[in-house]
Design a protein around this motif. Structure first.
Motif, PDB file in Angstrom:
ATOM      1  N   GLU A  14      27.640  15.688  62.455  1.00  0.00           N
ATOM      2  CA  GLU A  14      28.018  15.277  63.803  1.00  0.00           C
ATOM      3  C   GLU A  14      26.793  15.276  64.721  1.00  0.00           C
ATOM      4  N   TRP A  15      25.925  16.249  64.558  1.00  0.00           N
ATOM      5  CA  TRP A  15      24.698  16.316  65.355  1.00  0.00           C
ATOM      6  C   TRP A  15      23.813  15.096  65.075  1.00  0.00           C
ATOM      7  N   ILE A  16      23.704  14.740  63.806  1.00  0.00           N
ATOM      8  CA  ILE A  16      22.895  13.575  63.428  1.00  0.00           C
ATOM      9  C   ILE A  16      23.478  12.297  64.029  1.00  0.00           C
ATOM     10  N   ARG A  17      24.783  12.178  64.036  1.00  0.00           N
ATOM     11  CA  ARG A  17      25.414  10.980  64.593  1.00  0.00           C
ATOM     12  C   ARG A  17      25.177  10.855  66.093  1.00  0.00           C
ATOM     13  N   GLN A  18      25.133  11.973  66.782  1.00  0.00           N
ATOM     14  CA  GLN A  18      25.047  11.929  68.248  1.00  0.00           C
ATOM     15  C   GLN A  18      23.635  12.051  68.801  1.00  0.00           C
ATOM     16  N   GLN A  19      22.756  12.692  68.074  1.00  0.00           N
ATOM     17  CA  GLN A  19      21.438  13.014  68.615  1.00  0.00           C
ATOM     18  C   GLN A  19      20.513  11.792  68.575  1.00  0.00           C
ATOM     19  N   PRO A  20      19.770  11.533  69.615  1.00  0.00           N
ATOM     20  CA  PRO A  20      18.766  10.458  69.562  1.00  0.00           C
ATOM     21  C   PRO A  20      17.646  10.828  68.602  1.00  0.00           C
ATOM     22  N   ASP A  21      16.933   9.828  68.143  1.00  0.00           N
ATOM     23  CA  ASP A  21      15.838  10.084  67.214  1.00  0.00           C
ATOM     24  C   ASP A  21      14.844  11.068  67.826  1.00  0.00           C
ATOM     25  N   GLY A  22      14.366  11.949  66.975  1.00  0.00           N
ATOM     26  CA  GLY A  22      13.427  12.955  67.441  1.00  0.00           C
ATOM     27  C   GLY A  22      13.378  14.120  66.471  1.00  0.00           C
ATOM     28  N   GLU A  23      12.648  15.162  66.828  1.00  0.00           N
ATOM     29  CA  GLU A  23      12.427  16.294  65.932  1.00  0.00           C
ATOM     30  C   GLU A  23      13.725  17.013  65.577  1.00  0.00           C
ATOM     31  N   GLU A  24      14.608  17.220  66.569  1.00  0.00           N
ATOM     32  CA  GLU A  24      15.855  17.942  66.292  1.00  0.00           C
ATOM     33  C   GLU A  24      16.721  17.182  65.294  1.00  0.00           C
ATOM     34  N   LYS A  25      16.792  15.888  65.448  1.00  0.00           N
ATOM     35  CA  LYS A  25      17.581  15.084  64.520  1.00  0.00           C
ATOM     36  C   LYS A  25      16.971  15.112  63.121  1.00  0.00           C
ATOM     37  N   GLU A  26      15.661  15.030  63.025  1.00  0.00           N
ATOM     38  CA  GLU A  26      14.995  15.072  61.722  1.00  0.00           C
ATOM     39  C   GLU A  26      15.204  16.416  61.042  1.00  0.00           C
ATOM     40  N   ASN A  27      15.176  17.494  61.807  1.00  0.00           N
ATOM     41  CA  ASN A  27      15.434  18.816  61.233  1.00  0.00           C
ATOM     42  C   ASN A  27      16.837  18.889  60.649  1.00  0.00           C
ATOM     43  N   ALA A  28      17.805  18.368  61.380  1.00  0.00           N
ATOM     44  CA  ALA A  28      19.187  18.380  60.902  1.00  0.00           C
ATOM     45  C   ALA A  28      19.328  17.525  59.653  1.00  0.00           C
ATOM     46  N   LYS A  29      18.700  16.365  59.637  1.00  0.00           N
ATOM     47  CA  LYS A  29      18.773  15.478  58.471  1.00  0.00           C
ATOM     48  C   LYS A  29      18.142  16.141  57.248  1.00  0.00           C
ATOM     49  N   ASN A  30      17.038  16.850  57.465  1.00  0.00           N
ATOM     50  CA  ASN A  30      16.376  17.534  56.354  1.00  0.00           C
ATOM     51  C   ASN A  30      17.248  18.653  55.785  1.00  0.00           C
ATOM     52  N   MET A  31      17.849  19.451  56.667  1.00  0.00           N
ATOM     53  CA  MET A  31      18.711  20.544  56.195  1.00  0.00           C
ATOM     54  C   MET A  31      19.906  19.998  55.420  1.00  0.00           C
ATOM     55  N   LEU A  32      20.502  18.932  55.915  1.00  0.00           N
ATOM     56  CA  LEU A  32      21.651  18.339  55.248  1.00  0.00           C
ATOM     57  C   LEU A  32      21.266  17.761  53.889  1.00  0.00           C
ATOM     58  N   ALA A  33      20.209  16.948  53.858  1.00  0.00           N
ATOM     59  CA  ALA A  33      19.824  16.276  52.614  1.00  0.00           C
ATOM     60  C   ALA A  33      19.380  17.273  51.551  1.00  0.00           C
ATOM     61  N   LYS A  34      18.584  18.258  51.947  1.00  0.00           N
ATOM     62  CA  LYS A  34      18.101  19.248  50.981  1.00  0.00           C
ATOM     63  C   LYS A  34      19.260  20.034  50.376  1.00  0.00           C
ATOM     64  N   THR A  35      20.195  20.449  51.219  1.00  0.00           N
ATOM     65  CA  THR A  35      21.325  21.244  50.736  1.00  0.00           C
ATOM     66  C   THR A  35      22.210  20.432  49.803  1.00  0.00           C
ATOM     67  N   LEU A  36      22.558  19.225  50.200  1.00  0.00           N
ATOM     68  CA  LEU A  36      23.455  18.410  49.372  1.00  0.00           C
ATOM     69  C   LEU A  36      22.806  18.060  48.043  1.00  0.00           C
ATOM     70  N   SER A  37      21.525  17.744  48.063  1.00  0.00           N
ATOM     71  CA  SER A  37      20.822  17.394  46.835  1.00  0.00           C
ATOM     72  C   SER A  37      20.750  18.576  45.875  1.00  0.00           C
ATOM     73  N   LYS A  38      20.338  19.719  46.373  1.00  0.00           N
ATOM     74  CA  LYS A  38      20.167  20.885  45.509  1.00  0.00           C
ATOM     75  C   LYS A  38      21.506  21.401  44.976  1.00  0.00           C
ATOM     76  N   MET A  39      22.560  21.346  45.787  1.00  0.00           N
ATOM     77  CA  MET A  39      23.875  21.771  45.296  1.00  0.00           C
ATOM     78  C   MET A  39      24.333  20.879  44.149  1.00  0.00           C
ATOM     79  N   ALA A  40      24.103  19.567  44.277  1.00  0.00           N
ATOM     80  CA  ALA A  40      24.564  18.629  43.261  1.00  0.00           C
ATOM     81  C   ALA A  40      23.742  18.719  41.977  1.00  0.00           C
ATOM     82  N   LEU A  41      22.513  19.193  42.067  1.00  0.00           N
ATOM     83  CA  LEU A  41      21.677  19.337  40.877  1.00  0.00           C
ATOM     84  C   LEU A  41      22.005  20.594  40.091  1.00  0.00           C
ATOM     85  N   GLY A  42      22.369  21.665  40.777  1.00  0.00           N
ATOM     86  CA  GLY A  42      22.493  22.967  40.141  1.00  0.00           C
ATOM     87  C   GLY A  42      23.736  23.131  39.293  1.00  0.00           C
ATOM     88  N   GLY A  43      23.834  24.294  38.683  1.00  0.00           N
ATOM     89  CA  GLY A  43      24.986  24.584  37.831  1.00  0.00           C
ATOM     90  C   GLY A  43      26.257  24.851  38.599  1.00  0.00           C
TER      91      GLY A  43
END
Length: 661
Positions: free
Chosen positions: A285-314
């Motif tokens: 929701e933060w990514i959808r609403q936040q304008p481009d910038g550092e805060e949005k990039e931080n949120a995108k990184n946390m989301l992408a890293k978590t989803l990717s690593k969860m899907a890779l693991g056991g």
């Protein structure tokens, strides 16, 4: 509220010898206390033999978990007014044991203690023993788990919560001592005090100092009440933008930058890690609403890293699809092997919405595997969704899912094995119990490699399917079904898959007929065709959420009409006229020692936070601003919590963001 000096004196005098390290289903150190396979198999044999000798009051219940204990030598009773009255009539304390069907350590404690004739005889003589399925009675579980947390904090004993929950209550139902898992006898598991010693000490305290126990229980109950009833809202008249910003800052501080997820502590890599879907939805929701910038990039990184690593693991089942409940380590590598409907329902929505934001093929594959698993193994013939699959089979945790390298090579043949082993890390040292493998990926699969592995995965899946299976808990829980309905509906909308929408629609029709009475009220549970128990706030809120997801996917007026009707019933039964927001139990629910009201999101979202978001959707869909007024009142009712601990209620923050738009 602080405990009186007398309270702490009583603990030191009578109960301090029992303040021991207890291990429950959430323990980070389960490998230290595993029983051997031979012990487990012997216990299973004892269980089979015991069923021929004993039958208790649980034999009349429908919960698969309670029925597991129906032939214990412990004379169990279900939670009921009759059981509490029996304790009052006989002047005995209550031993309350709370668990659930897929809880590994619940099974271990049953085999070690509740099948033991000596322990059972002592319990039957000195206690009224009550067994609760926490999934059927989350109200009971919530109260007594919180009382254990309060007790642990007051005594500073270093213990945590978890299941099995083992609580000792007065005959009035007030808690005075508790823990989680206890080994049967002193010395069975290192220095841990045994359950037999615990119950003897409790018996002595009850007989020798009844007044002290009663005073202790009164104080513990009052402190627990202050924690659970929630403080009145602050004087906030509007939503504060600082809530979400502080929450995002706190999530960033606890984020694991290498493996994703939250609650990261570098010094404890074996600390359990949970998927926390409410946090992931907040990031979206933060990514959808936040304008481009550092805060949005931080949120995108946390989301992408978590989803990717969860899907890779056991923690993700690469052969059968779907997620296990949590990882026992930082790396998402080795799961606690039970599979819960509520996790998979929420994660289906999380990954589908993530794909809409960033269409990575791995997100879509994860959702497809997850939903295939649920449809294949967790869906009733009538369309409702079952609750859980156990962590163990044949008395051994993870046995159904683990592999030996030679076994895999024999099944696949040398050529196919080479690619499978390289891809799923079987060329490395065994990652589970020093001799087995839980398959997991090094990196996301490209389309070509994925296609080459389809046949190998199917061969292994077919072999695995012939193994003795983990227990299926076939309870159909209303709130959990709502989460899974949303998961299928969201996936159907995002991936334009009509079949997923049909599955969600069929489950919703089941809930609106089989889980709803003639007055429009919901039941909590349906098992083998029997619906029973008053529904809780989460049941109404999550089912409404599922109906709204179907409306969003189909634009069919049927679903918005059903949601409006159900929302009216929820407001009638649960709304707090004084402070706004919703109570957890209905106004005519069975009276317990506390009527709870909480906005905190855990592994499952709170009914209050889900309701706030539902009301916003209803306001927009119907153009009725009264829904938005109620949504605002619900958010502001949690303003005290949001000011102090904004990360504890991420779903409420989502509602706050929507209302501030």
């Amino acid at each position: 509220m602080k405990p009186s000096p007398g309270y702490l004196c009583f603990i030191r005098t009578f109960l301090m010898p029992l303040l021991i390290l207890a291990v429950g289903c959430s323990s980070p150190n389960e490998d230290l206390v595993k029983t051997s396979q031979a012990q487990e198999q012997a216990a299973e044999k004892s269980l089979d033999e015991d069923a021929k000798k004993h039958t208790n009051a649980l034999a009349k219940e429908s919960s698969p978990y309670l029925l597991m204990h129906a032939h214990n030598p412990v004379n169990w009773y279900p939670w009921s007014e009759e059981s509490l009255q029996k304790a009052r009539d006989e002047g005995k304390p209550i031993f309350l044991s709370v668990g659930y069907s897929s809880c590994h350590w619940c099974h271990v404690m049953e085999r070690e203690s509740f099948l033991d004739e000596e322990i059972a005889s002592f319990l039957n003589e000195n206690f009224i023993c009550i067994k609760v399925d926490r999934e059927e009675r989350p109200d009971v579980d919530q109260i007594y788990m919180e009382s254990l947390n309060v007790y642990n904090q007051l005594t500073r004993n270093g213990q945590g919560g978890g299941w099995p929950l083992s609580m000792f209550l007065t005959s009035e139902g007030k808690p005075f001592f508790g823990g989680t898992y206890f080994p049967a006898r002193d010395g069975d598991r290192g220095v841990r005090v045994g359950f037999l010693s615990v119950v003897k000490r409790i018996r002595d305290s009850w007989n020798d100092n009844r007044d002290g126990v009663t005073k202790m229980a009164d104080q513990l109950t009052e402190i627990t009440r202050s924690q659970l009833e929630g403080s009145p809202p602050l004087a906030a008249k509007k939503i504060k933008g600082s809530w979400t910003k502080r929450a995002l800052q706190q999530l960033k501080r606890s984020f694991d930058p290498e493996w994703g997820g939250f609650g990261f502590v570098a010094a404890t890599p074996d600390r359990p890690k949970f998927p926390e879907p409410s946090n992931l939805l907040l990031l979206q929701e933060w990514i959808r609403q936040q304008p481009d910038g550092e805060e949005k990039e931080n949120a995108k990184n946390m989301l992408a890293k978590t989803l990717s690593k969860m899907a890779l693991g056991g923690m993700y089942d690469h052969l059968g699809g779907g997620f296990h409940r949590y990882s026992v380590d930082r790396f998402w590598a080795i799961p606690h092997f039970e599979k819960m409907l509520y996790d998979n329902g929420q994660l289906a929505s999380v990954y589908a919405e993530a794909y809409k934001l960033d269409p990575k093929p791995e997100y879509k594959r994860t959702v497809e595997g997850l939903l295939a698993f649920v449809e294949r193994e967790m869906t009733s013939p009538e369309g409702g969704f079952y609750s859980a699959l156990d962590a163990e089979s044949e008395g051994v945790e993870g046995k159904f899912y683990r592999w030996e390298k030679d076994e895999v090579q024999k099944i696949l043949g040398d050529d196919a094995f080479k690619l499978f082993a390289e891809t799923y890390r079987l060329n490395e040292a065994p990652n589970f119990e020093s001799e087995y493998y839980a398959p997991q990926l090094k990196s996301a699969l490209d389309a070509e490699t994925d296609a080459k592995l389809v046949d190998s995965r199917k061969k292994l899946f077919d072999v695995r399917a012939k193994r003795p299976r983990p227990l299926l808990d076939n309870k159909i829980l209303t709130g959990w079904n709502g989460m899974m309905i949303r998961g299928f509906a969201d996936a159907g909308r995002v991936f334009e898959n009509a079949h997923y929408v049909d599955v969600a629609s069929r489950a919703a029709d089941f809930a609106l007929t089989k889980l709803t009475d003639e007055e429009g009220r919901l039941w909590r549970t349906n098992t083998d065709g029997e619906s029973k128990l008053n529904a809780y706030l989460e049941d109404y809120a999550c089912l409404i959420e599922g109906l709204l997801a179907l409306h969003k996917a189909t634009d069919d007026k049927k679903w918005i009409d059903a949601a409006v009707k159900l929302q009216a019933k929820q407001d009638e039964l649960f709304w707090d006229e004084k402070n706004g927001g919703y109570f957890y139990t209905s106004k005519d629910h069975e009276t317990l020692i506390i009527r709870t009201k909480r906005a905190a999101d855990g592994a499952q979202p709170s009914g209050s936070s889900v309701s706030a978001n539902n009301l916003i959707y209803l306001a927009n869909a119907t153009k009725d601003d009264s829904f938005k007024d109620k949504a605002l009142a619900t958010v502001l009712s949690a303003s005290g919590l949001m000011d102090k601990y904004p990360t504890i209620a991420p779903r409420m923050l989502i509602a706050a963001l929507k209302l501030k738009k």
